[in-house]
Design a protein around this motif. Structure first.
Motif, PDB file in Angstrom:
ATOM      1  N   ILE A 134       0.850  -1.184   0.000  1.00  0.00           N
ATOM      2  CA  ILE A 134       0.000   0.000   0.000  1.00  0.00           C
ATOM      3  C   ILE A 134       0.889   1.239   0.000  1.00  0.00           C
ATOM      4  O   ILE A 134       1.722   1.434   0.884  1.00  0.00           O
ATOM      5  CB  ILE A 134      -0.933   0.001   1.238  1.00  0.00           C
ATOM      6  N   ILE A 135       0.692   2.066  -0.988  1.00  0.00           N
ATOM      7  CA  ILE A 135       1.458   3.299  -1.101  1.00  0.00           C
ATOM      8  C   ILE A 135       0.516   4.455  -0.871  1.00  0.00           C
ATOM      9  O   ILE A 135      -0.446   4.645  -1.617  1.00  0.00           O
ATOM     10  CB  ILE A 135       2.127   3.419  -2.485  1.00  0.00           C
ATOM     11  N   ARG A 136       0.792   5.192   0.160  1.00  0.00           N
ATOM     12  CA  ARG A 136      -0.050   6.347   0.478  1.00  0.00           C
ATOM     13  C   ARG A 136       0.703   7.610   0.078  1.00  0.00           C
ATOM     14  O   ARG A 136       1.913   7.718   0.264  1.00  0.00           O
ATOM     15  CB  ARG A 136      -0.337   6.373   1.973  1.00  0.00           C
ATOM     16  N   PRO A 137      -0.011   8.570  -0.449  1.00  0.00           N
ATOM     17  CA  PRO A 137       0.670   9.819  -0.810  1.00  0.00           C
ATOM     18  C   PRO A 137       1.136  10.549   0.450  1.00  0.00           C
ATOM     19  O   PRO A 137       0.510  10.483   1.503  1.00  0.00           O
ATOM     20  CB  PRO A 137      -0.408  10.617  -1.545  1.00  0.00           C
ATOM     21  N   ARG A 138       2.245  11.234   0.299  1.00  0.00           N
ATOM     22  CA  ARG A 138       2.763  11.997   1.428  1.00  0.00           C
ATOM     23  C   ARG A 138       1.909  13.230   1.654  1.00  0.00           C
ATOM     24  O   ARG A 138       1.486  13.892   0.707  1.00  0.00           O
ATOM     25  CB  ARG A 138       4.191  12.456   1.140  1.00  0.00           C
ATOM     26  N   PRO A 139       1.696  13.551   2.909  1.00  0.00           N
ATOM     27  CA  PRO A 139       0.931  14.776   3.177  1.00  0.00           C
ATOM     28  C   PRO A 139       1.791  16.009   2.794  1.00  0.00           C
ATOM     29  O   PRO A 139       2.973  16.063   3.039  1.00  0.00           O
ATOM     30  CB  PRO A 139       0.679  14.760   4.682  1.00  0.00           C
TER      31      PRO A 139
END
Length: 84
Positions: free
Chosen positions: A78-83
């Motif tokens: 799972i790759i979440r975008p950086r805030p």
């Protein structure tokens, strides 16, 4: 130059262990004769059959165990975008 010599040695060593079907049959017949069986006899045929069946069982048991045949477990990444 030594590469060619090494390849010849490897090829000769590989072919030295090979048996043709006729060679294997002759070895099996010799083994049955050493047990005391006479050719063209039901007991002789049964001896050859048992040797062949034992060889098949051995080949089948070798093919069942493969140390490199392990289950592969896929886990999602799972790759979440950086805030920002």
């Amino acid at each position: 130059m030594w590469h060619k010599a090494a390849m010849v040695v490897v090829l000769a060593a590989t072919c030295a262990g090979c048996m043709t079907a006729e060679d294997r049959r002759a070895a099996d017949e010799a083994k049955c004769r050493s047990y005391g069986f006479v050719r063209k006899n039901d007991a002789f045929a049964e001896c050859l059959q048992r040797i062949d069946l034992a060889r098949r069982v051995e080949l089948r048991s070798e093919s069942v165990f493969d140390p490199w045949d392990r289950p592969v477990i896929y886990r999602p990444v799972i790759i979440r975008p950086r805030p920002m």
